[in-house]
Motif scaffolding. Structure first.
Motif, PDB file in Angstrom:
ATOM      1  N   PHE A   1       0.811  -1.216   0.000  1.00 45.82           N
ATOM      2  CA  PHE A   1       0.000   0.000   0.000  1.00 45.82           C
ATOM      3  C   PHE A   1       0.851   1.275   0.000  1.00 45.82           C
ATOM      4  CE2 PHE A   1      -2.443  -3.321   2.173  1.00 45.82           C
ATOM      5  CZ  PHE A   1      -3.587  -3.340   1.385  1.00 45.82           C
ATOM      6  N   ALA A   2       2.159   1.127  -0.137  1.00 46.60           N
ATOM      7  CA  ALA A   2       3.050   2.287  -0.046  1.00 46.60           C
ATOM      8  C   ALA A   2       2.726   3.334  -1.103  1.00 46.60           C
ATOM      9  CB  ALA A   2       4.504   1.839  -0.165  1.00 46.60           C
ATOM     10  N   SER A   3       2.597   2.910  -2.343  1.00 44.58           N
ATOM     11  CA  SER A   3       2.321   3.859  -3.425  1.00 44.58           C
ATOM     12  C   SER A   3       0.920   4.446  -3.312  1.00 44.58           C
ATOM     13  CB  SER A   3       2.486   3.166  -4.782  1.00 44.58           C
ATOM     14  OG  SER A   3       2.199   4.065  -5.839  1.00 44.58           O
ATOM     15  N   SER A   4      -0.079   3.587  -3.152  1.00 41.32           N
ATOM     16  CA  SER A   4      -1.463   4.074  -3.075  1.00 41.32           C
ATOM     17  C   SER A   4      -1.689   4.928  -1.845  1.00 41.32           C
ATOM     18  CB  SER A   4      -2.437   2.887  -3.088  1.00 41.32           C
ATOM     19  OG  SER A   4      -2.225   2.045  -1.968  1.00 41.32           O
ATOM     20  N   GLY A   5      -1.018   4.580  -0.736  1.00 34.90           N
ATOM     21  CA  GLY A   5      -1.166   5.359   0.487  1.00 34.90           C
ATOM     22  C   GLY A   5      -0.661   6.776   0.332  1.00 34.90           C
ATOM     23  N   HIS A   6       0.461   6.944  -0.367  1.00 38.53           N
ATOM     24  CA  HIS A   6       1.019   8.276  -0.583  1.00 38.53           C
ATOM     25  C   HIS A   6       0.210   9.064  -1.612  1.00 38.53           C
ATOM     26  CE1 HIS A   6       4.400   6.521   1.619  1.00 38.53           C
ATOM     27  NE2 HIS A   6       4.753   7.766   1.879  1.00 38.53           N
ATOM     28  N   LYS A   7      -0.293   8.377  -2.631  1.00 40.76           N
ATOM     29  CA  LYS A   7      -1.178   9.048  -3.595  1.00 40.76           C
ATOM     30  C   LYS A   7      -2.432   9.570  -2.888  1.00 40.76           C
ATOM     31  CE  LYS A   7       0.071   6.444  -7.782  1.00 40.76           C
ATOM     32  NZ  LYS A   7      -0.409   5.444  -8.778  1.00 40.76           N
TER      33      LYS A   7
END
Length: 452
Positions: free
Chosen positions: A366-372
């Protein structure tokens, strides 16, 4: 405690049958006192056995070790694992020697704030001790338990979890009488299959309660049904939901405080928290529930809560020498806590709202989606400028769009803030511990000066 108590707790092999009184238990020669038992812990980057001679020279009365110390001048107990032994000693002390009330607190967000808030409330009428800062792991929990004084009536123990099994292990040591889970969020999720697994991990603090224990459960949390099923003992719910046993209703949320009404049975009280953020009301309701369980009245609890003030790294507000408003929330970060902090930021009385964001770590897939998600949320809430530092924070900047700047390191971001922070700016700093955004806070406060 006696040396024989240590032997009973450890189930180890003692070098002598002679019994004697011990003062305390230490794992660190930097704070060891004469008469302490020294436990030689072993970790990835340290080996306490290398400090046994130093511990003895400082006055250690005995040693707990997993390697036979050569020519040892004091009694020792040989165990298989010194960390396990440390936990067993703490459990023995908590159960057999000390024997008073333990409140256990865990959760993905708000643990430390809730612990400090509860301490502020209880300490006004009961002799209370609590976890120091965030020493909430397999070393910190035993340390706190072993530091409980004989006159202490309530010990508040914060428990953290990074990996599956952590809470079950810590609960087995602390054996809380009252348990609280603040909330469940995707924190350390790279070590768990999914969010429900984190919720189940946190719920272990409820499942190990005795029949006389009290499970204080957040009825507003999506995982409330799961925790209710897991809970042993009595159940007391809190939240903004109408059916909560301890029900809160937010009256007013300002830039620096939140006023709410709490109702319990036939009593109610209006309380003003002198800390920003609606999310703090949930923490306060869990504290109220616990305090009520321990016999305090709502008027007594009100006095304690209204005297609570936040600490560094947790939405602490400063006015810089140039009159810019600076919010230090740099202790740690995950999508849930960053959103809550943004909600506080946009309430502030400054024309320009800036968010300084470091990487949110341990989010796994979820690293990418969380930051988006955070980039979009900040933009939707009216944040004017997003200043990101790190590769993951760069994703948030791209999602935010116009008005975002990405920096390769903290030093370059600090230089930018030094030059561009003006009196019409409110700047919030937020990031995971690994991103070291606390260093940005320290640098700005040191250079520009501040008044809390």
């Amino acid at each position: 405690m006696q040396w024989s108590d240590i032997e009973k707790a450890c189930l180890g092999k003692a070098s002598t049958i002679k019994d004697f009184k011990i003062k305390s238990v230490s794992t660190d020669t930097r704070n060891l006192k004469e008469g302490d038992v020294f436990v030689a812990l072993v970790g990835p980057t340290f080996n306490g056995h290398n400090f046994i001679e130093q511990a003895i020279s400082l006055g250690a009365s005995a040693i707990v070790c997993s390697e036979t110390p050569p020519n040892c001048a004091v009694p020792f107990i040989l165990v298989e694992n010194t960390q396990d032994a440390y936990g067993k000693i703490a459990r023995y002390y908590r159960e057999i020697v000390w024997g008073q009330t333990i409140v256990g607190i865990t959760g993905s967000v708000g643990k430390t704030s809730t612990k400090e808030m509860l301490y502020t409330v209880l300490s006004k009428s009961k002799n209370t001790q609590c976890t120091f800062k965030n020493e909430n792991n397999e070393i910190g929990v035993p340390k706190t338990l072993l530091g409980l004084n004989h006159g202490t009536e309530v010990g508040i123990i914060e428990m953290g979890a990074c990996h599956p099994g952590d809470i079950s292990h810590l609960v087995g040591i602390a054996e809380p009488n009252i348990s609280i889970v603040t909330a469940c969020a995707p924190v350390h999720i790279e070590f768990y299959p999914d969010l429900e697994s984190i919720a189940r991990e946190k719920g272990q603090i409820y499942s190990r309660l005795s029949s006389t224990g009290i499970a204080i459960i957040n009825i507003d949390d999506p995982f409330y049904p799961l925790w209710h099923k897991m809970a042993q003992g009595q159940i007391l719910t809190f939240g903004l939901t109408e059916t909560a046993d301890v029900k809160g209703t937010i009256i007013e949320a300002s830039a620096v405080s939140t006023t709410f009404l709490v109702a319990y049975k036939n009593s109610s009280e209006e309380i003003t928290l002198h800390v920003p953020g609606k999310h703090m009301v949930s923490n306060a309701l869990s504290v109220i529930s616990c305090a009520l369980s321990l016999g305090l009245t709502l008027p007594e609890i009100k006095i304690g809560l209204e005297s609570y003030r936040t600490t560094a790294g947790r939405l602490k507000l400063y006015i810089l020498d140039n009159n810019a408003l600076f919010i230090d929330d740099a202790y740690n970060a995950n999508p849930t806590s960053v959103k809550a902090a943004i909600d506080v930021l946009v309430l502030q009385d400054r024309r320009k709202k800036w968010l300084v964001l470091g990487n949110m770590t341990e989010l796994g897939e979820f690293a990418s989606s969380g930051h988006k998600e955070i980039g979009k949320y900040a933009k939707s809430k009216g944040v004017d400028t997003l200043l990101g530092v790190g590769e993951l924070a760069k994703i948030a900047c791209e999602s935010f769009g116009s008005g975002a700047l990405s920096f390769v390191d903290n030093e370059s971001l600090i230089a930018y803030l030094d030059e561009h922070l003006t009196e019409d700016v409110c700047c919030l700093v937020k990031g995971s511990c690994a991103s070291k955004t606390y260093g940005i806070v320290t640098a700005i406060l040191d250079k520009q000066g501040a008044e809390a």
